[in-house]
Write a protein that holds these residues in place. Sequence first.
Motif, mmCIF file in Angstrom:
data_model
loop_
_atom_site.group_PDB
_atom_site.id
_atom_site.type_symbol
_atom_site.label_atom_id
_atom_site.label_comp_id
_atom_site.label_asym_id
_atom_site.label_seq_id
_atom_site.Cartn_x
_atom_site.Cartn_y
_atom_site.Cartn_z
ATOM 1 N N LEU B 328 0.814 -1.215 0.000
ATOM 2 C CA LEU B 328 0.000 0.000 0.000
ATOM 3 C C LEU B 328 0.848 1.266 0.000
ATOM 4 O O LEU B 328 0.333 2.376 0.132
ATOM 5 C CB LEU B 328 -0.929 0.009 1.224
ATOM 6 C CG LEU B 328 -2.081 -0.990 1.185
ATOM 7 C CD1 LEU B 328 -2.706 -1.149 2.560
ATOM 8 C CD2 LEU B 328 -3.134 -0.539 0.179
ATOM 9 N N GLY B 329 2.163 1.104 -0.100
ATOM 10 C CA GLY B 329 3.025 2.280 -0.149
ATOM 11 C C GLY B 329 3.441 2.781 1.221
ATOM 12 O O GLY B 329 4.009 3.860 1.352
ATOM 13 N N LEU B 330 3.125 2.005 2.266
ATOM 14 C CA LEU B 330 3.535 2.397 3.616
ATOM 15 C C LEU B 330 4.908 1.815 3.927
ATOM 16 O O LEU B 330 5.444 1.027 3.155
ATOM 17 C CB LEU B 330 2.497 1.910 4.632
ATOM 18 C CG LEU B 330 1.081 2.444 4.420
ATOM 19 C CD1 LEU B 330 0.084 1.652 5.222
ATOM 20 C CD2 LEU B 330 1.017 3.919 4.781
ATOM 21 N N VAL B 331 5.450 2.199 5.080
ATOM 22 C CA VAL B 331 6.794 1.742 5.430
ATOM 23 C C VAL B 331 6.704 0.464 6.257
ATOM 24 O O VAL B 331 6.211 0.488 7.385
ATOM 25 C CB VAL B 331 7.538 2.825 6.240
ATOM 26 C CG1 VAL B 331 8.973 2.393 6.499
ATOM 27 C CG2 VAL B 331 7.500 4.156 5.508
ATOM 28 N N PRO B 332 7.156 -0.669 5.695
ATOM 29 C CA PRO B 332 7.083 -1.927 6.444
ATOM 30 C C PRO B 332 8.177 -1.987 7.500
ATOM 31 O O PRO B 332 9.219 -1.367 7.354
ATOM 32 C CB PRO B 332 7.324 -2.979 5.364
ATOM 33 C CG PRO B 332 8.179 -2.284 4.366
ATOM 34 C CD PRO B 332 7.792 -0.828 4.387
ATOM 35 N N ALA B 333 7.916 -2.710 8.603
ATOM 36 C CA ALA B 333 8.937 -2.892 9.636
ATOM 37 C C ALA B 333 8.794 -4.293 10.209
ATOM 38 O O ALA B 333 7.833 -5.006 9.889
ATOM 39 C CB ALA B 333 8.774 -1.856 10.737
ATOM 40 N N LEU B 334 9.721 -4.695 11.032
ATOM 41 C CA LEU B 334 9.773 -5.989 11.729
ATOM 42 C C LEU B 334 10.069 -7.165 10.805
ATOM 43 O O LEU B 334 10.595 -8.182 11.238
ATOM 44 C CB LEU B 334 8.472 -6.284 12.509
ATOM 45 C CG LEU B 334 7.971 -5.221 13.498
ATOM 46 C CD1 LEU B 334 6.724 -5.729 14.211
ATOM 47 C CD2 LEU B 334 9.034 -4.856 14.503
ATOM 48 N N HIS B 335 9.712 -7.076 9.543
ATOM 49 C CA HIS B 335 10.006 -8.166 8.605
ATOM 50 C C HIS B 335 10.525 -7.550 7.319
ATOM 51 O O HIS B 335 10.068 -6.491 6.913
ATOM 52 C CB HIS B 335 8.743 -8.966 8.281
ATOM 53 C CG HIS B 335 8.024 -9.471 9.479
ATOM 54 N ND1 HIS B 335 8.337 -10.655 10.104
ATOM 55 C CD2 HIS B 335 7.032 -8.917 10.200
ATOM 56 C CE1 HIS B 335 7.548 -10.822 11.158
ATOM 57 N NE2 HIS B 335 6.731 -9.768 11.233
ATOM 58 N N GLU B 336 11.464 -8.245 6.671
ATOM 59 C CA GLU B 336 11.885 -7.775 5.345
ATOM 60 C C GLU B 336 10.945 -8.356 4.322
ATOM 61 O O GLU B 336 10.769 -9.565 4.234
ATOM 62 C CB GLU B 336 13.335 -8.195 5.081
ATOM 63 C CG GLU B 336 14.288 -7.302 5.863
ATOM 64 C CD GLU B 336 15.664 -7.194 5.220
ATOM 65 O OE1 GLU B 336 15.738 -6.999 3.988
ATOM 66 O OE2 GLU B 336 16.657 -7.317 5.952
ATOM 67 N N VAL B 337 10.309 -7.485 3.577
ATOM 68 C CA VAL B 337 9.315 -7.945 2.598
ATOM 69 C C VAL B 337 9.626 -7.332 1.241
ATOM 70 O O VAL B 337 10.491 -6.472 1.115
ATOM 71 C CB VAL B 337 7.894 -7.550 3.051
ATOM 72 C CG1 VAL B 337 7.507 -8.320 4.281
ATOM 73 C CG2 VAL B 337 7.794 -6.058 3.281
ATOM 74 N N GLU B 338 8.888 -7.806 0.246
ATOM 75 C CA GLU B 338 9.091 -7.267 -1.094
ATOM 76 C C GLU B 338 8.493 -5.866 -1.189
ATOM 77 O O GLU B 338 7.334 -5.654 -0.853
ATOM 78 C CB GLU B 338 8.387 -8.158 -2.119
ATOM 79 C CG GLU B 338 9.279 -9.244 -2.660
ATOM 80 C CD GLU B 338 8.519 -10.094 -3.656
ATOM 81 O OE1 GLU B 338 8.063 -9.521 -4.674
ATOM 82 O OE2 GLU B 338 8.351 -11.290 -3.405
ATOM 83 N N THR B 339 9.300 -4.924 -1.618
ATOM 84 C CA THR B 339 8.851 -3.538 -1.690
ATOM 85 C C THR B 339 8.761 -3.119 -3.148
ATOM 86 O O THR B 339 9.647 -3.468 -3.940
ATOM 87 C CB THR B 339 9.858 -2.626 -0.962
ATOM 88 O OG1 THR B 339 10.134 -3.188 0.313
ATOM 89 C CG2 THR B 339 9.304 -1.228 -0.791
ATOM 90 N N PRO B 340 7.715 -2.412 -3.536
ATOM 91 C CA PRO B 340 7.590 -1.948 -4.915
ATOM 92 C C PRO B 340 8.846 -1.209 -5.358
ATOM 93 O O PRO B 340 9.473 -0.515 -4.558
ATOM 94 C CB PRO B 340 6.394 -0.999 -4.871
ATOM 95 C CG PRO B 340 5.600 -1.438 -3.698
ATOM 96 C CD PRO B 340 6.579 -1.993 -2.710
#
Lengths: 323, 407
Positions: B328-340
């Motif tokens: 959704l374009g937010l900043v992920p944390a705690l896990h490394e995930v696939e980012t656009p």
Amino acid sequence: MSITQAGAAVSLETDDGGSAATGAIITRYRKGRTSHARRRARMAGLLFAAPGLLIYGVVVLWPLVQSLQYSFYEWDGITAAVWVGFDNYLSFFTDPVLRSTLGNVLVLIVFFAVLPIALGLLSAALITAGKRPGMAIYRWIFFLPQVLTSVVIALLFKRMYAPEGPINEALRAVGLDALTKNWLGDFTWALPAVGLIGTWVTFGFCMVLFIAGASSIAPELYEAARMDGAGPVREFFAVTLPGLRGQIAVALTLTITAALRAFDLIWITTRGGPGTSTLTPAVALYKAAFVNPDVGQAAAIGVVMAILCLVIAVVITRVSEKE
Amino acid sequence: MSDDVAAAGDVTLKLSDFWSAAEEEWIVSLIDQFETKYPNVTIERTREDWGQLTSTLNLQMQDAGGPDIATANNGWSSLGTLAKGNLVLNLDAYAELYGWNETVPTTIARQNKFTTDFKTIGEGSWFGTPQARASLIGVYYNADLLDQLGIDVPETLDELETAAAAVKAAGEVPFSYSGLDGNTAALLGLQAIYGTEGDINDFVYGDPDVTAADTGLTDAATTLQEWSTKGWLTPNFEGIDYQTSLADYLDGKGVFRFDYTGSLGLSGDQLNQFGYIQLPQAAGDTTVGVGAAPGAMVISAKYEHPDVAAAFLDFLMSEEASQTAADLGLVPALHEVETPDVRSQQGEAAATATLDADDGYVPYFDWASPTMLDVLSQNTQLLLAGRTTPADFSTAVDADRDAFLAG
């Protein structure tokens, strides 16, 4: 508050028969009746007033008592309140920031009350002196700020005071670049800039009030003054000004209390900044009550403001009624 | 206590939060995912704006009809008061059950902890939980403008200052800045570059042995004042409010800007036009950044199904939650995930990955006392008007916090 009181007054009046004239007739008619009936009539009056009084008590009086109670405690709104006596009141004088809000209010009073009343008197004198076509439109235009929402006004002025806003642009256009400023962000100018918004808002109200008052001054007084050889200035001080004493008292009471309560204009334009140069007690109260839960301090600020408003109203009424 | 949500029977969970726009899509999507996973659970969500919820949550949680789960604001004024008033659950048992102590970096976990005598924040028991996303303070840059000026993206504070000087020399505005409504992002962003993670955390959590000067505040104030003197900040910033300066920045006025992630509201081409950098410490090569979960999730002490509520909070910290955030374009944390693959999001995700790894989060400095935000805003305005010195600024900050600690 005033609405509830009006409601109570209306109910009482209806009981006695509506207008003053019919009231007088009925009173005469009633003279023959027993005191028992009179007492019953009074009871009925109270009964009519009861709903209004009840609402007034619950909505106004009870919270007032509660605020007074809170003001003697240190309380965050949830956990147990701690009795601190007059500490919250003392901090008005010991806390430099809180103390400075009182100074700021004094400056605001000049802009919210003194200036608009002076301007209002001047324009009322000019307008009543000579009737010209289109006066009603002027009056309407000057009165306009009174019917605008304060949020709208604040946003409009924020735009006007902006570094690239119309005021600075106008100054630049006439070569007065040296006078351009960050009006709302300047430690010296922010408070007067906010104050001038208040002047703009209350000026029209004062003017309309004074014009209405001036029109009820008996024309014979002006004639007499002129016969005695008074010029327009003399006429103003000898006839118009004394004739407007009541209106000036009303205007002073309303505008000074408006300055004391100033919140919305400041919250939207400067939030009390830069630094604390435009902080008012009302803004400090809001912050204490809702931002940093310090309900006791907020209540103490509220109580002090209420007392100040009351004292000012009483003093003005007393002075204006004195012959 | 159990993590078996399916066995709980039909459960309704009332959630109040302050998320809107993309953040709202995130929570709605996670509610859907949770309800699909556990059809016996119905989550009724109420959205209130941030100011409204934070100013009334203390009252709402006292009411029998209040929310079962809510987003509280960290620090003493909201989360701390709720915990102290026994209105929200101590979540230690659930932290044990779900292993939060292992999965959440300690610098994030501390933000939700209070000792049970409620004298200390930043240690003790869990009273709130973070989410698998973060809100950070860092430097945004306008990649198009840097390109035009032939300047490389800076990677350290020194490089940032060199770049700023070059931008100024080219006649552009180095730093987009506003001062009218009080701006603390630049100051706190700089503080995290000068101060250590330990000192800033300890100061905010009330360690009387750490002073504001120890946290890098004096250095940060000195630098910001220098930038202002050199004319690196937006001209006439004193009279410009936050919204105006942000709109101007997105419009191409100003090359760099300290801000909170998510505040820029980037979309479309802007996602590649603007980039994000989390500068490493001025001394040393670790990275410290102001960052927190965008709210502390609390469970009402009155709620009858705390197990279900805790399972939902755990779900908000899951890898799915992190991935949904990135999508959704937010900043992920705690896990490394696939980012656009867009510039700004790659930069932001890289920042949380580094901060997770370095355990380098520092809380928002204004949590140190309920009045700290005012003190910071007012003194920043005084500082940039030349009416206070960096040293006096720190003294004022110490005085405010010490007065609060003294109670």
